[in-house]
Design an enzyme around this catalytic site. Structure first.
Site, PDB file in Angstrom:
ATOM      1  N   ALA A  67      40.156  33.062  38.925  1.00  0.00           N
ATOM      2  CA  ALA A  67      40.576  31.734  39.356  1.00  0.00           C
ATOM      3  C   ALA A  67      41.228  31.818  40.729  1.00  0.00           C
ATOM      4  CB  ALA A  67      41.546  31.131  38.344  1.00  0.00           C
ATOM      5  N   GLY A 112      38.669  34.126  34.943  1.00  0.00           N
ATOM      6  CA  GLY A 112      37.773  32.988  34.796  1.00  0.00           C
ATOM      7  C   GLY A 112      36.324  33.347  35.042  1.00  0.00           C
ATOM      8  N   GLU A 115      35.087  34.746  31.816  1.00  0.00           N
ATOM      9  CA  GLU A 115      34.958  33.620  30.904  1.00  0.00           C
ATOM     10  C   GLU A 115      33.712  32.793  31.216  1.00  0.00           C
ATOM     11  OE1 GLU A 115      39.338  32.251  29.609  1.00  0.00           O
ATOM     12  OE2 GLU A 115      39.070  32.368  31.786  1.00  0.00           O
ATOM     13  N   GLU A 135      44.626  38.491  32.783  1.00  0.00           N
ATOM     14  CA  GLU A 135      45.608  37.424  32.950  1.00  0.00           C
ATOM     15  C   GLU A 135      47.031  37.836  32.605  1.00  0.00           C
ATOM     16  OE1 GLU A 135      41.680  35.260  32.445  1.00  0.00           O
ATOM     17  OE2 GLU A 135      42.630  37.065  31.642  1.00  0.00           O
TER      18      GLU A 135
END
Length: 261
Positions: A67, A112, A115, A135
């Site tokens: 991210a 992300g 993901e 994370e």
């Protein structure tokens, strides 16, 4: 569709390649990119000119490195939940696509990015690919479905280990764990393999392809009886023109001409 700033699209033989084009930022996901992914997938899912989708990142270094950290620093306990829910909604749109989606993973697929790759139906990776959910190093957890999809793909024990340690794994281990379908040597081979898979799928009955995807998703959908979803979908298939064509072609010893009807 409005002019895209962070994505590059190319449609060849009804296979749409979506390239996240933020190479200088290692293709990190910011809100602009997420919004463009949402609108692009909505368009592709509805388009008669798209039979399958390849999602990849620009350059050799990263699929998506994570991210946008500058955006993360603005989150609080008030807006953090909606931030995660928005990402989950977009990634669920990808996973729920009745058209097959392959993540072509080059380089880093972290946070992300991992993901996003897991939200796709299949994954092909280069030998330099790196996967991880780091994370915890930032004091947060995966928020775009990572805790759920990683567990589904590699099993509870390994998923918990990877998320608690924040460790990265290479393509070899990702293949052994079932996180990716194929490992290849180069970006060119990666794209060729993804196109090869989608090209083969394109010859099958489109409605049946979509229903397989839907039934597999039902395995992991709370409150849904996957066996009943399968039986319902099987019945729907039996009422299609594609079913009549497929069975007739088999009996007549010819290739079927499916029309998605």
């Amino acid at each position: 569709m409005d002019q895209l700033e962070t994505l590059v699209l190319e449609n060849s033989d009804n296979i749409l390649t979506i390239t996240i084009n933020r190479e200088s930022a290692l293709n990190a996901l910011n809100q602009k990119t997420l919004n463009e992914l949402k609108s692009t997938f909505e368009m592709a899912i509805d388009s008669k000119d798209v039979s399958g989708i390849i999602l990849t990142g620009a350059g050799e270094k990263a699929f998506v490195a994570g991210a946008d950290i500058t955006e993360l620093t603005e989150l609080t306990d008030v807006n953090g939940r909606s931030f995660a829910e928005k990402g989950q909604e977009i990634f669920d749109l990808i996973e729920s696509s009745m058209k097959p989606v392959i993540a072509a993973v080059n380089g880093f697929a972290l946070g992300g990015g991992c993901e996003l790759a897991m939200a796709c139906h299949m994954r092909v990776a280069t030998s330099n690919a790196k996967f991880g959910q780091p994370e915890v190093n930032l004091g947060v957890i995966p928020g775009y479905g990572g805790t759920q999809r990683l567990t589904q793909l590699v099993g509870k024990g390994k998923a918990v280990e990877l998320m608690l340690t924040g460790d990265m794994i290479g393509a070899d281990e990702a293949l052994n764990l079932g996180l990716i379908n194929y490992q290849v040597a180069s970006r060119e081979e990666m794209m060729d393999k993804a196109r090869q898979i989608l090209g083969k799928i394109k010859t099958k009955a489109p409605l049946a392809v979509g229903m397989v995807i839907d039934c597999v998703k039902a395995v992991f959908t709370a409150g849904e009886n996957g066996y009943q979803t399968e039986a319902n979908s099987f019945g729907r298939c039996c009422g299609t023109e594609d079913f009549k064509e497929g069975t007739a072609a088999f009996l007549e010893k010819r290739k079927p001409n499916f029309k998605g009807e």
